[in-house]
Design a protein around this motif. Structure first.
Motif, PDB file in Angstrom:
ATOM      1  N   SER A 122       5.728 -28.567  24.721  1.00 37.38           N
ATOM      2  CA  SER A 122       4.778 -29.046  23.717  1.00 37.38           C
ATOM      3  C   SER A 122       4.166 -30.383  24.110  1.00 37.38           C
ATOM      4  O   SER A 122       3.337 -30.914  23.376  1.00 37.38           O
ATOM      5  CB  SER A 122       5.475 -29.214  22.372  1.00 37.38           C
ATOM      6  N   SER A 123       4.593 -30.946  25.255  1.00 37.48           N
ATOM      7  CA  SER A 123       4.093 -32.276  25.606  1.00 37.48           C
ATOM      8  C   SER A 123       2.621 -32.194  26.021  1.00 37.48           C
ATOM      9  O   SER A 123       2.081 -31.118  26.261  1.00 37.48           O
ATOM     10  CB  SER A 123       4.931 -32.869  26.743  1.00 37.48           C
ATOM     11  N   GLU A 124       2.034 -33.373  26.093  1.00 33.61           N
ATOM     12  CA  GLU A 124       0.594 -33.496  26.376  1.00 33.61           C
ATOM     13  C   GLU A 124       0.161 -32.660  27.575  1.00 33.61           C
ATOM     14  O   GLU A 124      -0.859 -31.979  27.574  1.00 33.61           O
ATOM     15  CB  GLU A 124       0.294 -34.974  26.653  1.00 33.61           C
ATOM     16  N   ARG A 125       0.989 -32.697  28.613  1.00 29.56           N
ATOM     17  CA  ARG A 125       0.653 -32.046  29.872  1.00 29.56           C
ATOM     18  C   ARG A 125       0.463 -30.536  29.716  1.00 29.56           C
ATOM     19  O   ARG A 125      -0.422 -29.938  30.304  1.00 29.56           O
ATOM     20  CB  ARG A 125       1.792 -32.335  30.842  1.00 29.56           C
ATOM     21  N   PHE A 126       1.373 -29.946  28.903  1.00 29.34           N
ATOM     22  CA  PHE A 126       1.330 -28.498  28.765  1.00 29.34           C
ATOM     23  C   PHE A 126       0.571 -28.058  27.524  1.00 29.34           C
ATOM     24  O   PHE A 126       0.250 -26.895  27.371  1.00 29.34           O
ATOM     25  CB  PHE A 126       2.749 -27.934  28.675  1.00 29.34           C
ATOM     26  N   ARG A 127       0.329 -29.023  26.619  1.00 31.08           N
ATOM     27  CA  ARG A 127      -0.118 -28.621  25.287  1.00 31.08           C
ATOM     28  C   ARG A 127      -1.404 -27.814  25.333  1.00 31.08           C
ATOM     29  O   ARG A 127      -1.556 -26.815  24.649  1.00 31.08           O
ATOM     30  CB  ARG A 127      -0.293 -29.847  24.397  1.00 31.08           C
ATOM     31  N   LYS A 128      -2.320 -28.245  26.190  1.00 32.62           N
ATOM     32  CA  LYS A 128      -3.611 -27.577  26.233  1.00 32.62           C
ATOM     33  C   LYS A 128      -3.445 -26.122  26.645  1.00 32.62           C
ATOM     34  O   LYS A 128      -3.943 -25.213  26.010  1.00 32.62           O
ATOM     35  CB  LYS A 128      -4.515 -28.306  27.230  1.00 32.62           C
ATOM     36  N   LYS A 129      -2.669 -25.949  27.707  1.00 33.88           N
ATOM     37  CA  LYS A 129      -2.443 -24.604  28.213  1.00 33.88           C
ATOM     38  C   LYS A 129      -1.727 -23.751  27.171  1.00 33.88           C
ATOM     39  O   LYS A 129      -2.070 -22.599  26.932  1.00 33.88           O
ATOM     40  CB  LYS A 129      -1.592 -24.710  29.483  1.00 33.88           C
ATOM     41  N   TRP A 130      -0.761 -24.389  26.533  1.00 35.90           N
ATOM     42  CA  TRP A 130       0.059 -23.709  25.547  1.00 35.90           C
ATOM     43  C   TRP A 130      -0.783 -23.288  24.351  1.00 35.90           C
ATOM     44  O   TRP A 130      -0.714 -22.171  23.867  1.00 35.90           O
ATOM     45  CB  TRP A 130       1.157 -24.671  25.118  1.00 35.90           C
ATOM     46  N   ALA A 131      -1.632 -24.220  23.909  1.00 35.09           N
ATOM     47  CA  ALA A 131      -2.455 -23.948  22.746  1.00 35.09           C
ATOM     48  C   ALA A 131      -3.444 -22.825  23.042  1.00 35.09           C
ATOM     49  O   ALA A 131      -3.765 -22.017  22.175  1.00 35.09           O
ATOM     50  CB  ALA A 131      -3.201 -25.210  22.329  1.00 35.09           C
ATOM     51  N   LEU A 132      -3.909 -22.764  24.300  1.00 30.85           N
ATOM     52  CA  LEU A 132      -4.840 -21.692  24.660  1.00 30.85           C
ATOM     53  C   LEU A 132      -4.132 -20.348  24.688  1.00 30.85           C
ATOM     54  O   LEU A 132      -4.666 -19.337  24.257  1.00 30.85           O
ATOM     55  CB  LEU A 132      -5.443 -21.974  26.039  1.00 30.85           C
ATOM     56  N   ALA A 133      -2.892 -20.356  25.200  1.00 27.43           N
ATOM     57  CA  ALA A 133      -2.184 -19.091  25.357  1.00 27.43           C
ATOM     58  C   ALA A 133      -1.676 -18.549  24.035  1.00 27.43           C
ATOM     59  O   ALA A 133      -1.490 -17.349  23.873  1.00 27.43           O
ATOM     60  CB  ALA A 133      -1.010 -19.281  26.313  1.00 27.43           C
ATOM     61  N   LYS A 134      -1.449 -19.443  23.088  1.00 25.33           N
ATOM     62  CA  LYS A 134      -0.879 -19.020  21.818  1.00 25.33           C
ATOM     63  C   LYS A 134      -1.828 -18.070  21.108  1.00 25.33           C
ATOM     64  O   LYS A 134      -3.003 -18.387  20.925  1.00 25.33           O
ATOM     65  CB  LYS A 134      -0.652 -20.256  20.953  1.00 25.33           C
TER      66      LYS A 134
END
Lengths: 364, 293
Positions: B270-282
């Motif tokens: 959930s950290s800044e680094r992954f958040r963007k990718k994570w939010a897109l994949a969700k």
């Protein structure tokens, strides 16, 4: 012309749910749960009415079950309040179990370190220490949720499991191990909760806490911010409510209240006065999940949570009679928890829709 | 010495894999089921009781079907009745805790002698079945028309409906399959891994599976890696002496390890680094009931 009339069921969306309707739905789901539970009791070969009579006559008999009913009931009030406050901000606190264990650790640590302190100093210290431990544990989940956007349901469950093993570490063969196997040392004499009207003083204390929580959520600025965040996060963001701050605050307060229940549970019941075997303290920890159901059924109202919790406490205590007197299988009380939670989940439907009979006339 | 440890940790990995891949399918279709632990408890209890009565194979079948039934129940509650998905999942979990205690605890104990699951040098073939299911679901999701439909339902149900996808049907299908797999995971736990019933045997495995889905970024290959890793950690926590005899930490500390690692993983993802990718994949519609206009 002959009109053909017949009733038809129509599903309507409810825009605003009135309080009276919500109360009706909650009450109805409890009634249905009782009927379903009665069916299970009948399946086991006992007349449900006889069973219910045994349950409540035992649970509310001042000589038999009433002290335990009140004790367990007020324990549930702590945990319901710990669920209600974060839920008002839209955060699921499933971590009452872990916060209760941490509160236990906090309270016992003080009692074991200063066993000779005066009762008037020791007990408040135990309560404060338990509250701080619980608050810190809750705030951890709140921080992860608010700052890091980590799913609070998963995190709090994980923290529950960690806290379970933490208590295990301290009691089973650990620094707090007692003479009897797998239990802790008994509490010092002056740590026992003084009794008021046959119930530990913490029971009165939690009623005060419930009233305070009610006013906190209804009348204070921060309570208003909490409720705004809970009902509409987007609006909350635009009016400048800091979601990370609120989520830490609500989880810390919730954790503190759940932490207080650690003292109430073990020091308030003369049968304990120590941390029992892992299975036994886990069974008590499982009771904290009632907080979720009670909080939702009470529609997050701290005041109604008090009588509702006592009522559920009477069922928890009363169902033990079914096992002892009527030789029914173990686990009926948790079954009732399960039934009521599932029925309540299904009845959430009526929070959004109403079914209405409309007369349809064909052929006019 | 090390081989039994590997097979045991692959056993845990199998349980996590089965439960998590079902949940991944649910979530890709936009239905969050937080009650996997409940599905596993039901699958485990039903499987164990059926095995006592009719034998091992029946145990697996009944466990799977009962899990599927509760997956279907979650579908009815959250799709048709449009109940909040967290409330419904919690309801199923709490119901499972209560019902299973009442139902199966009186039969607590090991499976009868001779009722041993088939194994290849100690490794259960179920591991390969789980791998096959994982591959099948990965293939369906990313390479077929049905998979496209499932993903579109999870991302934007109203657009999917307009383009001729039956949202309700797809969601029912995925949630029921997720339930079947959760039930199978539970049956495998009680029938093969533990080979006994004890009070609430899942011990938080279902929740770890739920977390696994979240930090797999909803990708089956990452899910596989996560399940293997957590299988190892879980088994290490139970029997660390097989890896390193002189392990200094007392056992309860190690038992906290899988849960602590889960929290750390979730925080990192959930950290800044992954958040963007994570939010897109969700899946964009995850957790929201679909209301037809």
């Amino acid at each position: 012309m002959i009109g053909l009339r017949f009733p038809k069921l129509k599903c309507e969306r409810i825009v605003i749910l009135t309080g009276a309707d919500a109360v009706k739905i909650s009450a109805l789901s409890v009634v249905i749960s009782f009927m379903l539970f009665g069916a299970f009791v009948a399946f086991e070969g006992t007349d449900p009415l006889v069973a219910y009579e045994h349950i409540f006559s035992f649970a509310f008999d001042p000589k038999l079950g009433l002290p335990i009913t009140l004790h367990r009931g007020f324990f549930l009030v702590f945990n319901t309040l710990a669920f209600i406050i974060p839920m008002a901000a839209g955060i699921w606190n499933i971590g009452m179990e872990g916060q209760f264990y941490l509160g236990t650790i906090g309270a016992f640590a003080v009692a074991y370190s200063f066993p000779d302190l005066n009762q008037a100093i020791l007990i408040p210290l135990m309560l404060i220490s338990g509250a701080i431990f619980g608050a810190a544990y809750g705030a951890l989940a709140g921080f992860l949720k608010g700052k890091m956007n980590v799913n609070e349901v998963v995190v709090t469950i994980m923290l529950n499991n960690i806290a379970f093993w933490l208590v295990y570490l301290l009691t089973v063969g650990g620094p707090w191990a007692g003479i009897a196997e797998s239990t802790s040392k008994p509490l010092p004499k002056n740590a026992c909760a003084p009794m008021v009207w046959n119930t530990p003083f913490t029971s009165i204390f939690v009623i005060v806490v419930a009233i305070l929580v009610y006013f906190f959520l209804k009348k204070t600025t921060i309570g208003y911010q909490i409720r705004t965040l809970g009902s509409n996060p987007i609006v909350a963001k635009h009016v400048g409510i800091s979601a990370p701050k609120i989520s830490v605050i609500v989880m810390a307060i919730g954790g503190a209240i759940a932490g207080l229940s650690g003292y109430h549970m073990w020091a308030g019941d003369p049968a304990f006065l120590m941390i029992p075997r892992p299975e036994a303290y886990k069974a008590i920890g499982d009771l904290t999940y009632w907080g979720i159901i009670l909080g939702l059924i009470c529609l997050l109202n701290p005041l109604t949570s008090v009588p509702a919790s006592i009522f559920i406490g009477s069922i928890i205590v009363g169902t033990t009679v079914l096992v002892r007197r009527l030789r029914m299988p173990f686990g009926l009380d948790v079954l009732f928890l399960g039934i009521i939670s599932l029925v309540f989940a299904a009845f959430q439907f009526f929070h959004q829709y109403r079914i209405r009979r409309v007369k349809v006339v064909i052929g006019k | 010495m090390i081989w039994p440890f590997i097979t045991r940790s692959l056993g845990i990995a199998t349980i996590l894999l089965l439960a998590a891949i079902g949940e991944l399918l649910d979530e890709r279709a936009g239905v969050l089921n937080v009650g996997i632990e409940g599905l596993m408890l039901f699958g485990g209890a039903a499987g164990f009781l059926a095995a006592l009565k009719w034998g091992l194979l029946a145990g697996f079948i009944v466990g799977t079907i009962v899990g599927g039934a509760f997956g279907l129940l979650h579908a009815v509650l959250s799709i048709t009745l449009k109940v909040n998905q967290v409330v419904s999942g919690m309801g199923i979990w709490l119901f499972a805790m209560g019902f299973v205690t009442y139902w199966a605890d009186r039969y607590s104990g090991p499976l009868p002698m001779g009722m041993v699951s088939p194994s290849i040098h100690g490794l259960s073939p179920m591991f390969f079945i789980a791998l096959a299911i994982l591959f099948a679901i990965w293939f369906i999701l990313s390479r077929t028309h049905l998979g496209l439909k499932i993903r579109s339902v999870g991302e934007d149900p109203s657009t999917a409906e307009v383009s001729g996808v039956n949202v309700v049907k797809i969601r029912y299908l995925c949630t029921t399959i997720g339930g079947l797999l959760g039930g199978l995971a539970g049956a495998f736990l009680t029938l093969t891994y533990l080979a006994c019933w004890s009070h609430l045997p899942t011990m938080g495995l279902g929740w770890v599976a739920l977390a696994l889905v979240q930090f797999s970024i909803w990708r089956p290959p990452i899910l596989l890696a996560g399940a293997l890793l957590f299988g190892f950690i879980w088994q290490f926590a139970i029997s660390p002496e097989t890896i390193y005899a002189g392990i200094p930490a007392p056992l309860p500390v190690l038992r906290m390890l899988p849960f602590a690692v889960t929290i750390i993983f979730l925080t990192v993802i959930s950290s800044e680094r992954f958040r963007k990718k994570w939010a897109l994949a969700k899946p964009a519609a995850l957790g929201q009931p679909y209301i037809k206009e």
